[in-house]
Design a protein around this motif. Structure first.
Motif, PDB file in Angstrom:
ATOM      1  N   UNK A   1       0.744  -1.213   0.014  1.00 41.38           N
ATOM      2  CA  UNK A   1      -0.149   0.138   0.082  1.00 41.38           C
ATOM      3  C   UNK A   1       0.813   1.304  -0.033  1.00 41.38           C
ATOM      4  N   UNK A   2       2.061   1.003   0.324  1.00 47.28           N
ATOM      5  CA  UNK A   2       2.920   2.460   0.531  1.00 47.28           C
ATOM      6  C   UNK A   2       3.540   2.695  -0.706  1.00 47.28           C
TER       7      UNK A   2
ATOM      8  N   UNK B   1       0.531   3.157  -6.548  1.00 52.25           N
ATOM      9  CA  UNK B   1      -0.849   2.860  -6.131  1.00 52.25           C
ATOM     10  C   UNK B   1      -1.557   4.248  -6.630  1.00 52.25           C
ATOM     11  N   UNK B   2      -2.700   3.959  -7.110  1.00 46.31           N
ATOM     12  CA  UNK B   2      -3.681   5.112  -7.607  1.00 46.31           C
ATOM     13  C   UNK B   2      -3.634   6.148  -6.579  1.00 46.31           C
ATOM     14  N   UNK B   3      -4.027   5.704  -5.287  1.00 46.45           N
ATOM     15  CA  UNK B   3      -4.156   6.796  -4.270  1.00 46.45           C
ATOM     16  C   UNK B   3      -2.772   7.494  -3.963  1.00 46.45           C
TER      17      UNK B   3
ATOM     18  N   UNK C   1      -8.464  14.439 -13.574  1.00 44.15           N
ATOM     19  CA  UNK C   1      -9.846  13.999 -13.841  1.00 44.15           C
ATOM     20  C   UNK C   1     -10.349  13.111 -12.665  1.00 44.15           C
ATOM     21  N   UNK C   2      -9.763  12.059 -12.321  1.00 41.91           N
ATOM     22  CA  UNK C   2     -10.409  11.208 -11.166  1.00 41.91           C
ATOM     23  C   UNK C   2     -10.379  11.871  -9.792  1.00 41.91           C
ATOM     24  N   UNK C   3      -9.379  12.929  -9.541  1.00 40.77           N
ATOM     25  CA  UNK C   3      -9.278  13.742  -8.355  1.00 40.77           C
ATOM     26  C   UNK C   3     -10.678  14.740  -8.378  1.00 40.77           C
ATOM     27  N   UNK C   4     -10.966  15.299  -9.641  1.00 41.93           N
ATOM     28  CA  UNK C   4     -12.010  15.774  -9.880  1.00 41.93           C
ATOM     29  C   UNK C   4     -12.583  17.142  -9.156  1.00 41.93           C
ATOM     30  N   UNK C   5     -11.658  17.872  -8.450  1.00 43.84           N
ATOM     31  CA  UNK C   5     -11.707  18.960  -7.792  1.00 43.84           C
ATOM     32  C   UNK C   5     -11.879  20.362  -8.785  1.00 43.84           C
TER      33      UNK C   5
ATOM     34  N   UNK D   1      -0.349  -2.548 -14.721  1.00 42.99           N
ATOM     35  CA  UNK D   1      -0.035  -2.842 -13.337  1.00 42.99           C
ATOM     36  C   UNK D   1       0.139  -1.551 -12.178  1.00 42.99           C
ATOM     37  N   UNK D   2      -0.770  -0.310 -12.606  1.00 41.92           N
ATOM     38  CA  UNK D   2      -1.043   0.563 -11.519  1.00 41.92           C
ATOM     39  C   UNK D   2      -1.985   0.051 -10.660  1.00 41.92           C
TER      40      UNK D   2
END
Length: 337
Positions: free
Chosen positions: A217-218, A222-224, A274-278, A335-336
């Protein structure tokens, strides 16, 4: 002179550094392993020192204040004495048989006074519970043949040259004056890109050399984490746009290769915003495409209308929806997480 310098950027790597170094020691006296301890607070330095004491002619430890992965790569390059240079992250490893083949070829070229500026090998994604996924370059290159850009073929649709696949001559990297911004992720894209105009000869070895572990996860991919660090991604993207006028190179195959790399980073940047979207993120997305247009109208036209990244900047809400769907499919391929 050593055949190959392998730099291992290491920050709090006590859980996996030993596995990485064990895989590199297969190279014996042909390799120089530089463990760059980037301000670790765990047992990384102690582990590295143990290897350096046991293999003093192979392993060297360089301690520095924390400068980030990019700073560790730069330190390794400054201290490198090998003819070729490779970066291996401390949680990854190299395949033993593949490394031996690469070193055999380098030794052969040195004996025959043969110049190869860039070695390209396959890389493998490894994730716990899933079968390994191999990325090869058989469409673009002929195995074990030294060739110039004019002799290369077309890359696969989602394929481009990344750092994990590359082994540059150390002199090429230094001549390129590649400077990686400190405390910045995703600089491997710049490292893989900026030296390419200096490359005249390439040899593809169809071996699965780099074993790239994913799933934690770190990890930065990762997309996040990429969304959280979007400004770093944008910085690297703009540096790549600025560093070279790829249409002045007078080599269509090289230009196409570099255009492909730019398309990849533009795709990632555009979709993540775009995914962040703000409102702020969507403004940065528009600003990014305008930055390309202002820097090079020709590059803008090529990326906007002739490359995959153009599909990440579609008008209307339906276009944005399609872009997100496409990204979710693509990230399973590249593979993201």
């Amino acid at each position: 002179m050593k055949s190959l310098t392998i730099t291992v950027p290491s920050y709090n790597s006590e859980d996996y550094l030993g596995r990485c170094l064990d895989s590199l020691l297969v190279g014996g006296e042909q390799v120089e392993i530089l463990v760059v301890n980037d301000g670790s607070t765990d047992q990384t330095e102690a582990i590295a020192n143990t290897y350096a004491a046991k293999y003093p002619s192979i392993v060297k430890v360089i301690n520095q204040e924390n400068l980030g992965h990019s700073g560790a790569v730069g330190t390794g390059l400054r201290h490198a004495t090998g003819k070729y240079f490779k970066v291996v992250d401390s949680d990854d490893r190299l395949d033993a048989d593949s490394l031996k083949k690469v070193l055999q070829r380098i030794e052969q070229w040195q004996k025959n006074d043969t110049n190869v500026d860039l070695i390209v090998c396959n890389y493998v994604y490894e994730k716990s519970g899933e079968p390994p996924y191999v990325v090869n370059y058989r469409k673009a290159f002929t195995d074990d043949k030294i060739e110039g850009w004019d002799e290369t073929s077309n890359f696969g649709l989602t394929q481009y040259l990344i750092m994990h696949a590359q082994i540059f001559k150390t002199s090429i990297l230094r001549e390129s004056h590649v400077q990686l911004p400190l405390h910045t992720f995703y600089v491997d894209n710049l490292f893989a890109y900026q030296p390419l105009p200096l490359v005249k000869t390439i040899c593809y070895l169809d071996v699965d050399l780099y074993r790239y572990f994913i799933g934690r996860d770190d990890q930065s991919i990762t997309t996040k984490n990429m969304m959280d660090r979007i400004d770093q991604q944008l910085l690297v993207t703009k540096l790549m746009i600025d560093v070279t006028d790829i249409y002045s190179l007078n080599n269509p195959k090289l230009t196409a290769c570099m255009e492909r790399n730019l398309s990849s980073v533009m795709s990632i940047s555009s979709v993540l915003l775009l995914m962040i979207g703000t409102e702020d993120a969507l403004k940065k997305r528009t600003d990014l495409w305008n930055y390309v247009k202002a820097s090079s109208p020709q590059l803008y036209r090529r990326l906007r209308f002739h490359r995959v990244c153009g599909l990440t900047y579609l008008p209307t809400k339906i276009g944005s929806w399609a872009t997100k769907i496409g990204y979710n499919v693509a990230r399973k391929i590249v593979k993201f997480q």
